[in-house]
Design an enzyme around this catalytic site. Structure first.
Site, PDB file in Angstrom:
ATOM      1  N   ASP A   1       0.860  -1.189   0.000  1.00 39.69           N
ATOM      2  CA  ASP A   1       0.000   0.000   0.000  1.00 39.69           C
ATOM      3  C   ASP A   1       0.895   1.237   0.000  1.00 39.69           C
ATOM      4  O   ASP A   1       2.042   1.178   0.426  1.00 39.69           O
ATOM      5  CB  ASP A   1      -0.828   0.063   1.289  1.00 39.69           C
TER       6      ASP A   1
ATOM      7  N   ARG B   1      -0.945  -0.692  -8.722  1.00 42.32           N
ATOM      8  CA  ARG B   1      -2.369  -0.454  -8.412  1.00 42.32           C
ATOM      9  C   ARG B   1      -2.522   1.063  -8.342  1.00 42.32           C
ATOM     10  O   ARG B   1      -1.891   1.726  -7.508  1.00 42.32           O
ATOM     11  CB  ARG B   1      -2.723  -1.077  -7.063  1.00 42.32           C
TER      12      ARG B   1
HETATM   13  P1  FDA Z   1     -14.008   9.037  -5.665  1.00 44.79           P
HETATM   14  O1  FDA Z   1     -13.575   9.368  -4.285  1.00 44.79           O
HETATM   15  O2  FDA Z   1     -14.163  10.140  -6.646  1.00 44.79           O
HETATM   16  O3  FDA Z   1     -15.349   8.210  -5.570  1.00 44.79           O
HETATM   17  C1  FDA Z   1     -16.109   7.850  -6.699  1.00 44.79           C
HETATM   18  C2  FDA Z   1     -17.452   7.344  -6.205  1.00 44.79           C
HETATM   19  O4  FDA Z   1     -17.281   6.109  -5.500  1.00 44.79           O
HETATM   20  C3  FDA Z   1     -18.116   8.293  -5.171  1.00 44.79           C
HETATM   21  O5  FDA Z   1     -18.877   9.268  -5.816  1.00 44.79           O
HETATM   22  C4  FDA Z   1     -18.948   7.321  -4.356  1.00 44.79           C
HETATM   23  O6  FDA Z   1     -20.150   7.018  -5.016  1.00 44.79           O
HETATM   24  C5  FDA Z   1     -18.091   6.061  -4.343  1.00 44.79           C
HETATM   25  N1  FDA Z   1     -17.213   6.036  -3.146  1.00 44.79           N
HETATM   26  C6  FDA Z   1     -15.887   6.276  -3.098  1.00 44.79           C
HETATM   27  N2  FDA Z   1     -15.434   6.150  -1.828  1.00 44.79           N
HETATM   28  C7  FDA Z   1     -16.520   5.845  -1.081  1.00 44.79           C
HETATM   29  C8  FDA Z   1     -16.698   5.589   0.299  1.00 44.79           C
HETATM   30  N3  FDA Z   1     -15.684   5.625   1.173  1.00 44.79           N
HETATM   31  N4  FDA Z   1     -17.954   5.299   0.734  1.00 44.79           N
HETATM   32  C9  FDA Z   1     -18.998   5.227  -0.109  1.00 44.79           C
HETATM   33  N5  FDA Z   1     -18.875   5.462  -1.441  1.00 44.79           N
HETATM   34  C10 FDA Z   1     -17.651   5.759  -1.912  1.00 44.79           C
HETATM   35  N6  FDA Z   1      -5.372   5.002  -1.054  1.00 44.79           N
HETATM   36  C11 FDA Z   1      -4.109   5.276  -0.677  1.00 44.79           C
HETATM   37  O7  FDA Z   1      -3.768   6.441  -0.477  1.00 44.79           O
HETATM   38  N7  FDA Z   1      -3.205   4.255  -0.528  1.00 44.79           N
HETATM   39  C12 FDA Z   1      -3.522   2.960  -0.792  1.00 44.79           C
HETATM   40  O8  FDA Z   1      -2.675   2.068  -0.658  1.00 44.79           O
HETATM   41  C13 FDA Z   1      -4.849   2.669  -1.217  1.00 44.79           C
HETATM   42  N8  FDA Z   1      -5.212   1.390  -1.519  1.00 44.79           N
HETATM   43  C14 FDA Z   1      -6.444   1.164  -2.117  1.00 44.79           C
HETATM   44  C15 FDA Z   1      -6.751  -0.092  -2.613  1.00 44.79           C
HETATM   45  C16 FDA Z   1      -7.944  -0.310  -3.286  1.00 44.79           C
HETATM   46  C17 FDA Z   1      -8.266  -1.656  -3.849  1.00 44.79           C
HETATM   47  C18 FDA Z   1      -8.866   0.788  -3.450  1.00 44.79           C
HETATM   48  C19 FDA Z   1     -10.158   0.600  -4.190  1.00 44.79           C
HETATM   49  C20 FDA Z   1      -8.582   2.023  -2.929  1.00 44.79           C
HETATM   50  C21 FDA Z   1      -7.377   2.234  -2.251  1.00 44.79           C
HETATM   51  N9  FDA Z   1      -7.047   3.489  -1.733  1.00 44.79           N
HETATM   52  C22 FDA Z   1      -5.769   3.728  -1.327  1.00 44.79           C
HETATM   53  C23 FDA Z   1      -8.105   4.533  -1.579  1.00 44.79           C
HETATM   54  C24 FDA Z   1      -8.133   5.519  -2.746  1.00 44.79           C
HETATM   55  O9  FDA Z   1      -7.013   6.350  -2.711  1.00 44.79           O
HETATM   56  C25 FDA Z   1      -9.394   6.398  -2.704  1.00 44.79           C
HETATM   57  O10 FDA Z   1      -9.375   7.179  -1.534  1.00 44.79           O
HETATM   58  C26 FDA Z   1     -10.705   5.650  -2.753  1.00 44.79           C
HETATM   59  O11 FDA Z   1     -10.645   4.574  -3.643  1.00 44.79           O
HETATM   60  C27 FDA Z   1     -11.860   6.580  -3.181  1.00 44.79           C
HETATM   61  O12 FDA Z   1     -11.610   7.125  -4.440  1.00 44.79           O
HETATM   62  P2  FDA Z   1     -12.328   6.686  -5.798  1.00 44.79           P
HETATM   63  O13 FDA Z   1     -11.290   6.396  -6.794  1.00 44.79           O
HETATM   64  O14 FDA Z   1     -13.316   5.621  -5.568  1.00 44.79           O
HETATM   65  O15 FDA Z   1     -13.007   8.021  -6.324  1.00 44.79           O
END
Ligand code: FDA
Length: 315
Positions: free
Chosen positions: A140, A190
């Site tokens: 991560d 990732r």
């Molecule tokens: P965005 O935040 O724009 O969300 C898009 C849509 O998804 C939102 O409008 C909502 O509908 C839905 N959504 C997103 N988050 C939600 C929540 N918490 N609750 C409910 N709905 C939600 N970060 C990091 O800094 N270091 C890391 O190692 C990792 N590792 C990691 C692994 C995996 C498999 C994932 C999926 C994510 C991470 N992250 C992470 C977290 C990442 O940085 C990010 O904060 C989240 O994925 C949310 O961002 P989105 O890309 O979903 O977009």
């Protein structure tokens, strides 16, 4: 960055709240949406359900910034035992770790040895049955204090183990350059947007700019997947972005089964199923463990409306 996101991220760093919030009953109740339970056994139940839909999983036991090497040793032993348990479940489950969970704040050498022990065992006994590849152990990425050291760590361990993956954050200005420098190592990336509180001089403050950078980095990664057959995972729940990535893949004739999306347990489960049914690779990250407070606050910060969901659990 919105004010509410800022406040929630600040709260995620508070030691006072870390001690007290986890005891609040309705917070614990609401937590179930993102975490099946505090033990790996609870996670196995969800992995079995997801496996029936063709969705493999990746596990992380929550915990970060441990304070002494005995704690790091305990974490290492936990993962070594977990690997045996995964093997006995006969499921495709990979693992993902935070370096500060393995002693990165105290000794880089011990962290390296701990990680090496874990990946060595994972390689020896786990196969990635669904995708037919050898299992990847993931690193991560944490706050920007650790970015350079984590990338250096990754380069070092990648010399010894091919199947190690690294998370990169699209909100950092530096990530494009980092990716360029990593490409020669045939990295397994990732790509995420980024979950920590970062100042404007190092991270895009506007969501739109983060999304644009994410897409730009995705285009680069898709080109590498196509030309060099490397594995990359697009870890996002952003449907618009996922749509753009799928369109781009069609444009460059990247087959569906070369496109991997990763999402968090409990977020957009219908989208996870749809993508898997459509022939894309989907892997769901399941977190478990008792030290969930900072991680949970970051989940709330990603969508401040989640705070209402927590409060609704009072009634
Ligand atoms: P965005 O935040 O724009 O969300 C898009 C849509 O998804 C939102 O409008 C909502 O509908 C839905 N959504 C997103 N988050 C939600 C929540 N918490 N609750 C409910 N709905 C939600 N970060 C990091 O800094 N270091 C890391 O190692 C990792 N590792 C990691 C692994 C995996 C498999 C994932 C999926 C994510 C991470 N992250 C992470 C977290 C990442 O940085 C990010 O904060 C989240 O994925 C949310 O961002 P989105 O890309 O979903 O977009």
């Amino acid at each position: 960055m919105s004010i509410s996101r800022n406040i929630l991220l600040k709260m995620s760093e508070s030691t006072f709240l870390k001690k007290h919030v986890p005891n609040i009953w309705f917070v614990r109740k609401a937590l179930k949406r993102f975490m099946p339970g505090e033990t790996e056994e609870a996670a196995f139940i969800e992995s079995k359900k997801l496996a029936l839909l063709g969705i493999p999983t990746v596990y992380t036991r929550l915990g970060e910034n441990i304070k002494n090497l005995d704690e790091a040793d305990e974490v290492k032993n936990h993962y070594l035992q977990l690997i045996d348990k995964i093997k006995s479940q006969n499921l495709d489950i990979e693992i993902s770790l935070k370096l500060t969970q393995l002693g990165f704040d105290i000794s880089e050498e011990e962290t390296y040895n701990n990680f090496k022990a874990i990946i060595g065992k994972a390689n020896a006994i786990l196969n990635n049955t669904v995708f037919g590849e050898s299992t990847t152990s993931w690193i991560d990425i944490e706050g920007s204090l650790y970015t350079q050291r984590t990338i250096d760590f990754y380069k070092r361990i990648k010399f010894e183990f091919d199947n190690v993956g690294l998370c990169l954050q699209a909100y950092l200005y530096r990530t494009e350059k980092d990716l360029n420098e990593l490409i020669d190592f045939r990295p397994i990336i990732r790509l995420v947007k980024g979950a920590y509180k970062e100042p404007e001089n190092i991270a895009f403050p506007q969501k739109r700019a983060v999304d644009e950078n994410y897409f730009k980095l995705s285009q680069r990664l898709m080109k590498e997947i196509k030309e060099k057959n490397i594995r990359s995972a697009f870890a996002t729940h952003d449907e618009k972005l996922i749509g753009k990535i799928i369109n781009e893949a069609r444009t460059i004739h990247l087959p569906k089964d070369k496109l991997e999306f990763q999402m968090l347990y409990g977020i957009k489960p219908e989208l996870q199923k749809e993508l898997a049914k459509d022939g894309y690779k989907v892997r769901v990250l399941i977190s478990y463990g008792a030290s969930w407070y900072p991680w949970y606050m970051r989940r709330l910060a990603e969508r401040p409306a989640n705070v209402w969901f927590v409060l609704k659990n009072i009634f």
